[in-house]
Design a protein around this motif. Structure first.
Motif, PDB file in Angstrom:
ATOM      1  N   PRO A  24      -2.384   2.073  34.907  1.00 20.31           N
ATOM      2  CA  PRO A  24      -1.463   1.136  34.272  1.00 20.31           C
ATOM      3  C   PRO A  24      -1.559  -0.244  34.931  1.00 20.31           C
ATOM      4  N   VAL A  25      -1.479  -1.273  34.134  1.00 23.91           N
ATOM      5  CA  VAL A  25      -1.511  -2.657  34.630  1.00 23.91           C
ATOM      6  C   VAL A  25      -0.136  -3.263  34.344  1.00 23.91           C
ATOM      7  N   HIS A  26       0.546  -3.692  35.391  1.00 23.89           N
ATOM      8  CA  HIS A  26       1.897  -4.246  35.195  1.00 23.89           C
ATOM      9  C   HIS A  26       1.775  -5.722  34.842  1.00 23.89           C
ATOM     10  N   PHE A  85      -3.487 -11.241  46.245  1.00 27.62           N
ATOM     11  CA  PHE A  85      -3.015 -12.481  46.869  1.00 27.62           C
ATOM     12  C   PHE A  85      -4.000 -13.607  46.615  1.00 27.62           C
ATOM     13  N   HIS A  86      -4.570 -13.590  45.417  1.00 27.86           N
ATOM     14  CA  HIS A  86      -5.409 -14.691  44.951  1.00 27.86           C
ATOM     15  C   HIS A  86      -4.539 -15.939  44.807  1.00 27.86           C
ATOM     16  N   GLU A  87      -5.143 -17.095  44.777  1.00 24.65           N
ATOM     17  CA  GLU A  87      -4.339 -18.329  44.749  1.00 24.65           C
ATOM     18  C   GLU A  87      -3.514 -18.484  43.471  1.00 24.65           C
ATOM     19  N   GLU A 131      -2.216   2.120  40.176  1.00 20.65           N
ATOM     20  CA  GLU A 131      -1.504   1.011  39.542  1.00 20.65           C
ATOM     21  C   GLU A 131      -2.188  -0.315  39.852  1.00 20.65           C
ATOM     22  N   ASP A 132      -2.572  -1.034  38.806  1.00 20.31           N
ATOM     23  CA  ASP A 132      -2.998  -2.416  39.000  1.00 20.31           C
ATOM     24  C   ASP A 132      -1.728  -3.244  39.030  1.00 20.31           C
ATOM     25  N   ALA A 133      -1.233  -3.456  40.250  1.00 16.06           N
ATOM     26  CA  ALA A 133      -0.008  -4.232  40.436  1.00 16.06           C
ATOM     27  C   ALA A 133      -0.361  -5.611  40.994  1.00 16.06           C
ATOM     28  N   ALA A 134      -1.520  -6.118  40.562  1.00 13.06           N
ATOM     29  CA  ALA A 134      -1.992  -7.432  41.018  1.00 13.06           C
ATOM     30  C   ALA A 134      -0.906  -8.494  40.842  1.00 13.06           C
ATOM     31  N   GLN A 135      -0.145  -8.360  39.756  1.00 10.83           N
ATOM     32  CA  GLN A 135       0.889  -9.356  39.454  1.00 10.83           C
ATOM     33  C   GLN A 135       2.272  -8.821  39.789  1.00 10.83           C
ATOM     34  N   GLY A 136       2.330  -7.676  40.475  1.00 11.61           N
ATOM     35  CA  GLY A 136       3.598  -6.951  40.536  1.00 11.61           C
ATOM     36  C   GLY A 136       4.357  -6.932  41.842  1.00 11.61           C
ATOM     37  N   SER A 187      -9.344  -8.533  48.502  1.00 10.51           N
ATOM     38  CA  SER A 187      -8.920  -8.895  47.143  1.00 10.51           C
ATOM     39  C   SER A 187      -8.251  -7.692  46.511  1.00 10.51           C
ATOM     40  N   CYS A 188      -7.630  -7.914  45.365  1.00 16.92           N
ATOM     41  CA  CYS A 188      -7.093  -6.789  44.591  1.00 16.92           C
ATOM     42  C   CYS A 188      -8.255  -5.996  44.007  1.00 16.92           C
ATOM     43  N   THR A 189      -9.326  -6.697  43.660  1.00 15.66           N
ATOM     44  CA  THR A 189     -10.523  -6.019  43.163  1.00 15.66           C
ATOM     45  C   THR A 189     -10.999  -5.007  44.194  1.00 15.66           C
ATOM     46  N   HIS A 190     -11.047  -5.428  45.457  1.00 15.21           N
ATOM     47  CA  HIS A 190     -11.502  -4.530  46.510  1.00 15.21           C
ATOM     48  C   HIS A 190     -10.493  -3.406  46.776  1.00 15.21           C
ATOM     49  N   HIS A 226      -5.663 -16.149  28.437  1.00 14.38           N
ATOM     50  CA  HIS A 226      -6.603 -15.381  29.261  1.00 14.38           C
ATOM     51  C   HIS A 226      -6.897 -14.022  28.658  1.00 14.38           C
ATOM     52  N   TYR A 227      -7.730 -13.277  29.335  1.00 13.52           N
ATOM     53  CA  TYR A 227      -8.104 -11.921  28.949  1.00 13.52           C
ATOM     54  C   TYR A 227      -8.674 -11.812  27.540  1.00 13.52           C
ATOM     55  N   VAL A 228      -9.933 -12.084  27.398  1.00 11.88           N
ATOM     56  CA  VAL A 228     -10.632 -11.653  26.195  1.00 11.88           C
ATOM     57  C   VAL A 228     -10.684 -10.129  26.343  1.00 11.88           C
ATOM     58  N   GLY A 236      -5.476 -17.236  49.693  1.00  8.61           N
ATOM     59  CA  GLY A 236      -6.744 -17.744  49.188  1.00  8.61           C
ATOM     60  C   GLY A 236      -7.368 -16.680  48.312  1.00  8.61           C
ATOM     61  N   GLU A 237      -8.056 -15.769  48.955  1.00 10.01           N
ATOM     62  CA  GLU A 237      -8.517 -14.536  48.317  1.00 10.01           C
ATOM     63  C   GLU A 237      -7.970 -13.400  49.162  1.00 10.01           C
ATOM     64  N   GLY A 238      -7.431 -12.388  48.531  1.00  9.90           N
ATOM     65  CA  GLY A 238      -6.921 -11.262  49.307  1.00  9.90           C
ATOM     66  C   GLY A 238      -6.151 -10.294  48.437  1.00  9.90           C
ATOM     67  N   GLY A 239      -5.800  -9.185  49.033  1.00  9.04           N
ATOM     68  CA  GLY A 239      -5.046  -8.179  48.290  1.00  9.04           C
ATOM     69  C   GLY A 239      -4.524  -7.122  49.232  1.00  9.04           C
ATOM     70  N   TYR A 263      -6.524  -5.038  27.466  1.00  6.19           N
ATOM     71  CA  TYR A 263      -5.950  -6.357  27.749  1.00  6.19           C
ATOM     72  C   TYR A 263      -5.619  -6.422  29.241  1.00  6.19           C
ATOM     73  N   THR A 264      -6.622  -6.759  30.048  1.00  7.76           N
ATOM     74  CA  THR A 264      -6.428  -6.866  31.487  1.00  7.76           C
ATOM     75  C   THR A 264      -7.579  -7.664  32.078  1.00  7.76           C
ATOM     76  N   PHE A 265      -7.476  -7.929  33.375  1.00  4.51           N
ATOM     77  CA  PHE A 265      -8.551  -8.617  34.076  1.00  4.51           C
ATOM     78  C   PHE A 265      -9.705  -7.638  34.302  1.00  4.51           C
ATOM     79  N   VAL A 266     -10.916  -8.166  34.408  1.00  2.00           N
ATOM     80  CA  VAL A 266     -12.120  -7.324  34.490  1.00  2.00           C
ATOM     81  C   VAL A 266     -12.083  -6.310  35.637  1.00  2.00           C
ATOM     82  N   SER A 267     -11.471  -6.683  36.757  1.00  2.00           N
ATOM     83  CA  SER A 267     -11.504  -5.821  37.945  1.00  2.00           C
ATOM     84  C   SER A 267     -10.913  -4.445  37.694  1.00  2.00           C
ATOM     85  N   THR A 268      -9.911  -4.361  36.830  1.00  2.87           N
ATOM     86  CA  THR A 268      -9.254  -3.085  36.543  1.00  2.87           C
ATOM     87  C   THR A 268     -10.290  -2.053  36.110  1.00  2.87           C
ATOM     88  N   ALA A 269     -11.240  -2.498  35.306  1.00  6.39           N
ATOM     89  CA  ALA A 269     -12.297  -1.600  34.824  1.00  6.39           C
ATOM     90  C   ALA A 269     -13.479  -1.577  35.791  1.00  6.39           C
TER      91      ALA A 269
HETATM   92  C1  LIG Z   1      -5.536 -11.251  39.575  1.00  4.00           C
HETATM   93  C2  LIG Z   1      -5.742  -9.908  38.995  1.00  4.00           C
HETATM   94  C3  LIG Z   1      -6.722  -9.030  39.490  1.00  4.00           C
HETATM   95  C4  LIG Z   1      -7.727  -9.425  40.520  1.00  4.00           C
HETATM   96  O1  LIG Z   1      -7.207  -9.833  41.710  1.00  4.00           O
HETATM   97  P1  LIG Z   1      -8.207 -10.395  42.848  1.00  4.00           P
HETATM   98  O2  LIG Z   1      -7.337 -10.437  44.054  1.00  4.00           O
HETATM   99  O3  LIG Z   1      -8.667 -11.724  42.393  1.00  4.00           O
HETATM  100  O4  LIG Z   1      -9.326  -9.432  42.982  1.00  4.00           O
HETATM  101  C5  LIG Z   1      -6.786  -7.758  38.961  1.00  4.00           C
HETATM  102  N1  LIG Z   1      -5.967  -7.363  37.973  1.00  4.00           N
HETATM  103  C6  LIG Z   1      -5.030  -8.176  37.449  1.00  4.00           C
HETATM  104  C7  LIG Z   1      -4.148  -7.672  36.376  1.00  4.00           C
HETATM  105  C8  LIG Z   1      -4.911  -9.480  37.938  1.00  4.00           C
HETATM  106  O5  LIG Z   1      -3.981 -10.292  37.405  1.00  4.00           O
END
Ligand SMILES: *Cc1c(COP(=O)(O)O)cnc(C)c1O
Length: 375
Positions: free
Chosen positions: A125-127, A177-179, A151-156, A54-57, A319-321, A186-189, A79-85
């Motif tokens: 930084p989160v893109h 590479f989440h769905e 870089e949190d380039a989960a979306q990048g 996953s990107c988290t991993h 999204h993102y509380v 499926g799940e991946g990064g 303002y980001t997904f929990v995994s960044t922190a």
């Molecule tokens: C989707 C996302 C994640 C987490 O990705 P996973 O592959 O589900 O772990 C982390 N940060 C951001 C900004 C995301 O959009």
């Protein structure tokens, strides 16, 4: 109903997954994992790409490689997904949140320096939406203060800043590479490593603290426990699914950008009337059509719009509380400076359906319903 997301599927996934099964190497680091990593290395220009679960991993691996310890501080947007922190909190670090820019929803680079203390180790930084953060300024701050950048380039993936791929500026870059992302398994990064000196340790962290990666390459005659680590490598079946999509990456990205541009064109009149705001992409940022959002006047208008669209058969989401206002954010982190935009802008943002197979007709219908709401 037009769904908010449909996981990408191109048609060859099953064939490749069958091939992975028939290879009788369905665990990690089989032929499809190698193909995906090479593809990403070539496309982005990074020194090394390691596929992860996953990107988290991938971010957890970056925290291990940055040797994050109890009491270290990490600067990131709220303002980001929990995994960044979370990836850094797991190592005992304190997330220090700074405000975002209202135009791109990315970290406000001008606020980073003031948040640096002698405990600061990393800037993250989160893109957001695949639109690059101000990487020149961020890399300059990091260099002057001796900080690392993850870089949190989960979306990048498939997006760039001044011609250079997102995820390749910092010491480490993390793809998802989440769905829900542009390409999926499926799940991946993936973890992108800029400097070759980290590759050996990265492989050990990824393989349960062992040098099994070297063993597979025939570089050592047995593999042994070398360090702490975990299991961050995905099955080759999942990599096979992903490879079918990477092969069509240009086509998938072009399809998403076409819908993105269509939304933008159809909704520009509403923005010109001052009823809504549209995403902003600096001209030196090439994005990947990951997300199309609009901003309403306020939270109440957003709630009404989401309800209206649902009645019309369109699923839109927010999204993102902000992390600093969530229970774990309060417990583990702190917000540095004023929350001028994070909370306010996050309450106004609504994401419209965006996926590979979204059609031009559907996009036109959705935009028409947004216009109808404002009439
Ligand atoms: C989707 C996302 C994640 C987490 O990705 P996973 O592959 O589900 O772990 C982390 N940060 C951001 C900004 C995301 O959009």
């Amino acid at each position: 109903m037009i769904p908010f997301n449909v996981p990408p599927y191109t048609g060859k996934e099953i064939e490749y997954m069958r091939e992975a099964v028939e290879n009788q190497k369905i665990c990690g680091d089989g032929p499809f994992t190698a193909k995906c990593s090479e593809w990403i290395e070539k496309k982005t220009g990074t020194a090394k790409c390691l596929l992860t679960t996953s990107c988290t991993h991938a971010t957890e691996m970056a925290a291990l490689l940055a040797d994050i310890r109890e009491g270290d501080e990490v600067i990131l947007p709220s303002y980001t997904f929990v995994s960044t922190a979370d990836a850094f909190v797991l190592r005992g670090a304190t997330p220090v949140f700074v405000d975002i820019r209202p135009d791109t929803m990315n970290i406000d680079e001008t606020l980073i320096e003031d948040a640096i203390t002698e405990r600061t180790k990393v800037i993250v930084p989160v893109h957001y939406a695949g639109v690059g953060c101000e990487m020149d300024a961020i890399m300059d701050i990091a260099a002057r203060h001796g900080l690392m950048v993850v870089e949190d380039a989960a979306q990048g993936i498939m997006a760039s800043y001044k011609g250079r791929a997102l995820g390749t500026f910092g010491d480490f870059g993390c793809f998802s590479f989440h769905e829900t992302k542009n390409f999926s398994m499926g799940e991946g990064g993936a973890l992108l490593i800029r400097d070759e000196k980290y590759i050996e340790n990265a492989e050990i962290f990824r393989e349960k603290g062992t040098d099994r990666s070297k063993f597979y390459r025939g570089q050592v005659d047995k593999y042994r426990w070398q360090n702490y680590g975990s299991s961050y490598l995905p099955s080759d079946m999942n990599a096979a699914y992903l490879y079918a999509q990477l092969e069509l990456a240009d086509e998938i990205t072009a399809a998403r950008l076409a819908r993105w541009n269509q939304y933008k064109e159809l909704l520009t009149p509403l923005a010109e009337e001052g009823r809504i705001e549209l995403p902003y992409v600096p001209d030196y940022c090439e994005h990947n059509g990951h997300m199309f959002y609009i901003k309403t006047k306020d939270l109440q208008e957003r709630t009404e719009l989401i309800g209206f669209l649902k009645e019309k058969g369109v699923l839109s989401v927010f999204h993102y509380v902000p992390l600093h206002s969530a229970p774990a954010g309060i417990k583990y982190g702190r917000f540095h400076g004023e929350d001028k935009y994070t909370t306010k802008e996050s309450e106004r943002l609504v994401r419209l359906p965006m996926f590979y197979t979204l059609t031009a007709d559907q996009t036109e219908y959705i935009a028409e319903q947004v216009r109808a709401f404002y009439r």
